[in-house]
Design a protein around this motif. Structure first.
Motif, PDB file in Angstrom:
ATOM      1  N   LEU A   1      -5.617   8.963   8.043  1.00  0.00           N
ATOM      2  CA  LEU A   1      -5.259   8.423   6.739  1.00  0.00           C
ATOM      3  C   LEU A   1      -6.330   8.883   5.761  1.00  0.00           C
ATOM      4  O   LEU A   1      -7.477   8.438   5.837  1.00  0.00           O
ATOM      5  CB  LEU A   1      -5.176   6.901   6.786  1.00  0.00           C
ATOM      6  N   VAL A   2      -5.957   9.754   4.850  1.00  0.00           N
ATOM      7  CA  VAL A   2      -6.958  10.369   3.983  1.00  0.00           C
ATOM      8  C   VAL A   2      -7.168   9.606   2.685  1.00  0.00           C
ATOM      9  O   VAL A   2      -8.266   9.658   2.112  1.00  0.00           O
ATOM     10  CB  VAL A   2      -6.609  11.844   3.687  1.00  0.00           C
TER      11      VAL A   2
ATOM     12  N   GLN B   1      -4.445  14.502  -5.703  1.00  0.00           N
ATOM     13  CA  GLN B   1      -5.104  15.676  -6.246  1.00  0.00           C
ATOM     14  C   GLN B   1      -6.166  16.130  -5.256  1.00  0.00           C
ATOM     15  O   GLN B   1      -7.076  15.365  -4.930  1.00  0.00           O
ATOM     16  CB  GLN B   1      -5.736  15.372  -7.600  1.00  0.00           C
ATOM     17  N   MET B   2      -6.051  17.355  -4.774  1.00  0.00           N
ATOM     18  CA  MET B   2      -6.945  17.886  -3.768  1.00  0.00           C
ATOM     19  C   MET B   2      -7.707  19.059  -4.358  1.00  0.00           C
ATOM     20  O   MET B   2      -7.115  20.086  -4.707  1.00  0.00           O
ATOM     21  CB  MET B   2      -6.174  18.327  -2.525  1.00  0.00           C
ATOM     22  N   ASN B   3      -9.010  18.900  -4.472  1.00  0.00           N
ATOM     23  CA  ASN B   3      -9.882  19.933  -5.004  1.00  0.00           C
ATOM     24  C   ASN B   3     -10.842  20.421  -3.927  1.00  0.00           C
ATOM     25  O   ASN B   3     -11.045  19.763  -2.908  1.00  0.00           O
ATOM     26  CB  ASN B   3     -10.677  19.406  -6.200  1.00  0.00           C
ATOM     27  N   SER B   4     -11.437  21.569  -4.183  1.00  0.00           N
ATOM     28  CA  SER B   4     -12.412  22.151  -3.255  1.00  0.00           C
ATOM     29  C   SER B   4     -11.883  22.167  -1.831  1.00  0.00           C
ATOM     30  O   SER B   4     -12.560  21.758  -0.881  1.00  0.00           O
ATOM     31  CB  SER B   4     -13.737  21.380  -3.330  1.00  0.00           C
ATOM     32  N   LEU B   5     -10.682  22.655  -1.671  1.00  0.00           N
ATOM     33  CA  LEU B   5     -10.031  22.639  -0.368  1.00  0.00           C
ATOM     34  C   LEU B   5     -10.755  23.529   0.634  1.00  0.00           C
ATOM     35  O   LEU B   5     -11.278  24.595   0.286  1.00  0.00           O
ATOM     36  CB  LEU B   5      -8.577  23.065  -0.501  1.00  0.00           C
ATOM     37  N   LYS B   6     -10.757  23.075   1.873  1.00  0.00           N
ATOM     38  CA  LYS B   6     -11.398  23.767   2.974  1.00  0.00           C
ATOM     39  C   LYS B   6     -10.361  24.136   4.027  1.00  0.00           C
ATOM     40  O   LYS B   6      -9.338  23.468   4.140  1.00  0.00           O
ATOM     41  CB  LYS B   6     -12.471  22.879   3.611  1.00  0.00           C
ATOM     42  N   PRO B   7     -10.620  25.175   4.817  1.00  0.00           N
ATOM     43  CA  PRO B   7      -9.666  25.509   5.885  1.00  0.00           C
ATOM     44  C   PRO B   7      -9.355  24.341   6.813  1.00  0.00           C
ATOM     45  O   PRO B   7      -8.216  24.217   7.281  1.00  0.00           O
ATOM     46  CB  PRO B   7     -10.364  26.656   6.627  1.00  0.00           C
ATOM     47  N   GLU B   8     -10.323  23.479   7.060  1.00  0.00           N
ATOM     48  CA  GLU B   8     -10.089  22.341   7.929  1.00  0.00           C
ATOM     49  C   GLU B   8      -9.188  21.279   7.317  1.00  0.00           C
ATOM     50  O   GLU B   8      -8.788  20.332   8.002  1.00  0.00           O
ATOM     51  CB  GLU B   8     -11.420  21.707   8.376  1.00  0.00           C
TER      52      GLU B   8
ATOM     53  N   ALA C   1     -10.848   8.649   3.193  1.00  0.00           N
ATOM     54  CA  ALA C   1     -11.553   9.048   4.393  1.00  0.00           C
ATOM     55  C   ALA C   1     -12.834   9.771   4.000  1.00  0.00           C
ATOM     56  O   ALA C   1     -12.892  10.456   2.975  1.00  0.00           O
ATOM     57  CB  ALA C   1     -10.675   9.955   5.252  1.00  0.00           C
ATOM     58  N   SER C   2     -13.856   9.621   4.819  1.00  0.00           N
ATOM     59  CA  SER C   2     -15.130  10.249   4.506  1.00  0.00           C
ATOM     60  C   SER C   2     -15.018  11.762   4.394  1.00  0.00           C
ATOM     61  O   SER C   2     -15.767  12.392   3.641  1.00  0.00           O
ATOM     62  CB  SER C   2     -16.175   9.877   5.561  1.00  0.00           C
ATOM     63  N   SER C   3     -14.078  12.354   5.109  1.00  0.00           N
ATOM     64  CA  SER C   3     -13.923  13.795   5.111  1.00  0.00           C
ATOM     65  C   SER C   3     -13.393  14.348   3.790  1.00  0.00           C
ATOM     66  O   SER C   3     -13.523  15.545   3.530  1.00  0.00           O
ATOM     67  CB  SER C   3     -13.003  14.230   6.248  1.00  0.00           C
ATOM     68  N   VAL C   4     -12.788  13.490   2.961  1.00  0.00           N
ATOM     69  CA  VAL C   4     -12.199  13.958   1.708  1.00  0.00           C
ATOM     70  C   VAL C   4     -12.803  13.290   0.485  1.00  0.00           C
ATOM     71  O   VAL C   4     -12.501  13.705  -0.648  1.00  0.00           O
ATOM     72  CB  VAL C   4     -10.669  13.751   1.689  1.00  0.00           C
TER      73      VAL C   4
ATOM     74  N   LEU D   1       0.825  -1.198   0.000  1.00  0.00           N
ATOM     75  CA  LEU D   1       0.000   0.000   0.000  1.00  0.00           C
ATOM     76  C   LEU D   1       0.862   1.253   0.000  1.00  0.00           C
ATOM     77  O   LEU D   1       1.941   1.281   0.602  1.00  0.00           O
ATOM     78  CB  LEU D   1      -0.907  -0.020   1.242  1.00  0.00           C
ATOM     79  N   MET D   2       0.382   2.269  -0.689  1.00  0.00           N
ATOM     80  CA  MET D   2       0.915   3.615  -0.558  1.00  0.00           C
ATOM     81  C   MET D   2      -0.246   4.527  -0.206  1.00  0.00           C
ATOM     82  O   MET D   2      -1.370   4.307  -0.663  1.00  0.00           O
ATOM     83  CB  MET D   2       1.597   4.094  -1.834  1.00  0.00           C
ATOM     84  N   GLY D   3       0.031   5.521   0.600  1.00  0.00           N
ATOM     85  CA  GLY D   3      -1.055   6.374   1.030  1.00  0.00           C
ATOM     86  C   GLY D   3      -0.597   7.746   1.460  1.00  0.00           C
ATOM     87  O   GLY D   3       0.595   8.062   1.475  1.00  0.00           O
ATOM     88  N   TRP D   4      -1.584   8.555   1.794  1.00  0.00           N
ATOM     89  CA  TRP D   4      -1.369   9.900   2.309  1.00  0.00           C
ATOM     90  C   TRP D   4      -2.107  10.044   3.631  1.00  0.00           C
ATOM     91  O   TRP D   4      -3.304   9.728   3.714  1.00  0.00           O
ATOM     92  CB  TRP D   4      -1.876  10.960   1.327  1.00  0.00           C
ATOM     93  N   SER D   5      -1.391  10.522   4.638  1.00  0.00           N
ATOM     94  CA  SER D   5      -1.964  10.837   5.933  1.00  0.00           C
ATOM     95  C   SER D   5      -1.746  12.310   6.212  1.00  0.00           C
ATOM     96  O   SER D   5      -0.898  12.950   5.590  1.00  0.00           O
ATOM     97  CB  SER D   5      -1.332   9.995   7.041  1.00  0.00           C
ATOM     98  N   ARG D   6      -2.502  12.838   7.163  1.00  0.00           N
ATOM     99  CA  ARG D   6      -2.302  14.233   7.529  1.00  0.00           C
ATOM    100  C   ARG D   6      -2.359  14.410   9.039  1.00  0.00           C
ATOM    101  O   ARG D   6      -3.106  13.723   9.729  1.00  0.00           O
ATOM    102  CB  ARG D   6      -3.324  15.140   6.846  1.00  0.00           C
ATOM    103  N   HIS D   7      -1.546  15.346   9.505  1.00  0.00           N
ATOM    104  CA  HIS D   7      -1.506  15.742  10.910  1.00  0.00           C
ATOM    105  C   HIS D   7      -1.947  17.195  10.986  1.00  0.00           C
ATOM    106  O   HIS D   7      -1.291  18.083  10.430  1.00  0.00           O
ATOM    107  CB  HIS D   7      -0.097  15.609  11.486  1.00  0.00           C
ATOM    108  N   THR D   8      -3.056  17.444  11.668  1.00  0.00           N
ATOM    109  CA  THR D   8      -3.580  18.794  11.793  1.00  0.00           C
ATOM    110  C   THR D   8      -2.839  19.544  12.885  1.00  0.00           C
ATOM    111  O   THR D   8      -2.156  18.947  13.719  1.00  0.00           O
ATOM    112  CB  THR D   8      -5.078  18.772  12.109  1.00  0.00           C
TER     113      THR D   8
END
Length: 116
Positions: free
Chosen positions: A47-48, A81-88, A60-63, A33-40
């Motif tokens: 894991l997004v 590819q990240m579209n419609s980005l939100k401040p959160e 993830a449901s959030s993305v 597996l390869m993936g992308w995670s984020r730390h706020t």
């Protein structure tokens, strides 16, 4: 040993887009597996998006519906590819690589900041 180099982060306004990339090098044969995670900034970790060796993807449901993960096998690169980005969505994004034996490697992280 696997090395991951990430790029593509930056500062964007809400509703904008960014494309992250992660290039793997080293002993990169045999992976699960390869993936992308984020730390706020609030120390939350998520894991997004991920893609398996069979090409299956999960989000993830959030993305879901806004982010797309893809791969270029010839260049050993995974994209987000990240579209419609939100401040959160503001976070440090980390690329991960899981070998067939279960060992996980992490990139150095790239900052994504979304302003209102």
């Amino acid at each position: 040993q696997v090395q991951l180099v990430e790029s593509g982060g930056g500062l964007v306004q809400a509703g904008g887009s960014l494309r992250l990339s992660c290039t793997a090098s080293g002993s990169i044969f045999g992976f699960n597996l390869m993936g992308w995670s984020r730390h706020t900034p609030g120390n939350q970790r998520e894991l997004v998006a991920s893609v398996t060796s069979d090409g299956g993807t999960k989000y993830a449901s959030s993305v879901k519906g806004r982010f797309t993960i893809s791969r270029n096998n010839a260049k050993n690169t995974v994209f987000l590819q990240m579209n419609s980005l939100k401040p959160e969505d503001t976070a440090v994004f980390y690329c991960s690589y899981v070998t067939s034996s279960g060992r996980t490697y992490w990139g150095q992280g790239t900052q994504v900041t979304v302003s209102s």
